[in-house]
Design an enzyme around this catalytic site. Structure first.
Site, mmCIF file in Angstrom:
data_model
loop_
_atom_site.group_PDB
_atom_site.id
_atom_site.type_symbol
_atom_site.label_atom_id
_atom_site.label_comp_id
_atom_site.label_asym_id
_atom_site.label_seq_id
_atom_site.Cartn_x
_atom_site.Cartn_y
_atom_site.Cartn_z
ATOM 1 N N HIS A 24 0.815 -1.227 0.000
ATOM 2 C CA HIS A 24 0.000 0.000 0.000
ATOM 3 C C HIS A 24 0.852 1.283 0.000
ATOM 4 C CE1 HIS A 24 -3.618 -2.377 0.982
ATOM 5 N NE2 HIS A 24 -2.899 -2.984 1.897
HETATM 6 O O1 RIB Z 1 -4.587 0.190 4.794
HETATM 7 C C1 RIB Z 1 -3.199 0.135 4.612
HETATM 8 C C2 RIB Z 1 -2.497 1.108 5.485
HETATM 9 O O2 RIB Z 1 -2.658 0.740 6.844
HETATM 10 C C3 RIB Z 1 -0.974 1.135 5.262
HETATM 11 O O3 RIB Z 1 -0.482 2.412 5.542
HETATM 12 C C4 RIB Z 1 -0.462 0.150 6.260
HETATM 13 O O4 RIB Z 1 0.884 0.429 6.665
HETATM 14 C C5 RIB Z 1 -1.392 0.396 7.409
HETATM 15 O O5 RIB Z 1 -0.904 1.509 8.126
#
Ligand code: RIB
Ligand code: CA
Length: 312
Positions: free
Chosen positions: A236
């Site tokens: 992500h």
């Molecule tokens: O939904 C994904 C996010 O949530 C990313 O930033 C991961 O590191 C968690 O923080």
């Protein structure tokens, strides 16, 4: 050259985003890194950030920000990132010096002393960034863009409707989206397409010291991703940094984004107001497509560069 501040909660995907940013000194001058409670407690994510920087022999100023969200209490995600917040790799015990004990004033100072406008890569709940904008509104004229991982127009992951970073602090997210600053939103619509395969993860195992670290991070994260139905784990946070390096790897639409902050099943939901009569500024570029091959190539090239740096 972009002058960059990274706000994060390492976090396996945060770590890979930090490594990739550190491999691009020509394009990104990292002024500092701040941490915020999110994936794990502030203490744990700050330790994890320090471990990553120690591992690649970096000396980037690091400062812890807020322990938890503006209104509610912190709800970490050990199911995704483990009890340490970055389970998998082993790091030698080595303290990383902290540049400040207040990440919000640290961000303010770094922005105001920067010779150029600053870009913020926000990879976590937006508590620090919201407090920065509320406490020091004058920084807005020195912020060129906030490239963030968070939200989603079509679905959530922490709840059916809300993505983890936004759900963790919806009030903070609303402050950031409503700031009017240019925001690039790498939400789940694009980040869940930004994956690497098991074979690609395996290919990192013997490539080099930093590639091996990425192998250990991705191997753990791949395993925990299975419980959420993923056959390949989305990286992500790397999307928010990848956009700053190769924006044409992505595509999206400019939107006016709001966040549901009311109690209830929709809390943390991000939505676009697409009414023709919506007179609000469409300041948020919501990414929804990514060239997966280029995304993986960017990560692997960055790791190779850091491996090479180790040898020299
Ligand atoms: O939904 C994904 C996010 O949530 C990313 O930033 C991961 O590191 C968690 O923080
Ligand atoms: Ca994160």
């Amino acid at each position: 050259m972009k002058y960059l501040l990274i706000d994060c909660d390492p976090g396996h995907d945060d770590a890979l985003a930090i490594l990739t940013a550190c491999a691009h000194k020509e394009e990104l001058k990292i002024l500092g890194i701040t941490t915020v409670g999110g994936n794990q407690t502030l203490e744990k994510v700050t330790k994890n950030a320090g471990n990553i920087l120690n591992f690649i022999h970096e000396e980037i100023p690091l400062a812890p920000g807020q322990e938890g969200p503006l209104v509610k209490t912190l709800s970490p995600a050990p199911e995704a990132h483990g009890d340490s917040g970055m389970d998998g790799p082993y790091f030698k015990k080595k303290e990383y010096p902290l540049a400040s004990d207040n990440g919000v004033t640290f961000l303010y100072e770094k922005i105001m002393e920067s010779p150029e406008k600053v870009t913020i890569a926000a990879l976590a709940p937006l508590t620090n960034i919201a407090l920065l904008l509320k406490t020091f509104p004058q920084v807005k004229e020195k912020i060129s863009c906030i490239s963030m991982m968070g939200g989603g127009i079509h679905h959530g992951n922490r709840t059916a409707l809300a993505e983890f970073n936004i759900y963790a602090d919806p009030e903070a997210a609303q402050i950031v989206f409503a700031s009017g600053l240019p925001v690039v939103m790498a939400g789940l619509d694009v980040t869940e397409k930004a994956t690497v395969s098991v074979e690609q993860i395996e290919s990192l195992k013997e490539k080099g010291r930093v590639s091996r670290l990425a192998y250990e991070l991705l191997s753990f994260y791949h395993e925990t991703g299975k419980q959420f139905g993923f056959t390949e784990s989305p990286i992500h946070d790397l999307c928010a940094v990848a956009y700053l390096l190769e924006p044409d790897m992505f595509s999206g639409t400019y939107e006016h984004i709001n966040v549901i902050t009311e109690e209830g099943r929709a809390r943390g939901l991000t939505y676009a107001d697409r009414r023709l009569t919506c007179g609000e500024k469409k300041n948020v570029l919501v990414l929804d497509q990514v060239d997966r091959q280029r995304f993986a190539e960017l990560l692997f090239a960055a790791l190779e560069q850091l491996d090479h740096k180790e040898v020299c």
